[in-house]
Scaffold this active site. Sequence first.
Site, PDB file in Angstrom:
ATOM      1  CG  ASP A  36      -1.713   1.255   1.388  1.00  0.00           C
ATOM      2  OD1 ASP A  36      -2.667   1.454   0.627  1.00  0.00           O
ATOM      3  OD2 ASP A  36      -1.373   2.062   2.279  1.00  0.00           O
ATOM      4  CD  GLU A  59      -3.454  -1.972  -0.908  1.00  0.00           C
ATOM      5  OE1 GLU A  59      -3.694  -0.770  -1.091  1.00  0.00           O
ATOM      6  OE2 GLU A  59      -3.755  -2.569   0.147  1.00  0.00           O
TER       7      GLU A  59
END
Length: 226
Positions: A46, A118
């Site tokens: 992320d 992610e």
Amino acid sequence: MEPIKNLPRLCRTLGYEFKNIELLTQALTHRSAANKHNERLEFLGDSILSIVISDALYHQFPKATEGDLSRMRATLVRGDTLTIIAQEFKLGDYLYLGPGELKSGGFRRESILADAVEAIIGAVYLDSDLEVCRALLLKWYAERLAEIQPGISQKDAKTLLQEHLQGFKKPLPDYQVINIEGDAHDQTFTVECRIEDLSQSVIGVASSRRKAEQIAAAQVLELLKK
């Protein structure tokens, strides 16, 4: 844990060959399936995605305001966009899920798919370095970065269709490439889009798979308005 049978195919789809394949396996493992799951990799991915996209937008739009840059970044890194990327990679076919998640259709769940993207980013970073990860992400996002503009609505047809279906708690659309014609440098893609509420499929044709999917999604949205 059983090895993933089609892992080489997934690597080809991602455009990256792992030196440590266990990192990819962990990135695909939901917490319902094993103690060594993908949440820490997701945390890492992320942050990497945010800095890579922020840097790309900063240099691509030297006159854009901070607000426009923030809105464009939010569009590119939000869960809906990551879910669409996961669908393009067909990540649902590769996920490790616990029995409960598997039975409830976790391989289609938007949050699980987005988190896996992610986590894969985090895994690529640990397997290589930031610059390799940056180059891969810019390849994944090439068309989206080329299309996005400051100061206008950032939602494309695939995102709008996905949000519409989510609003009615319907399954996500299914996109399938049914034909590819032409030489490698000049191909035409035919993509079929199916959703639960339409008995017939809708076809999109374009010079890339993603553009064909966008055309098909736009046609489905038009049909849903009738």
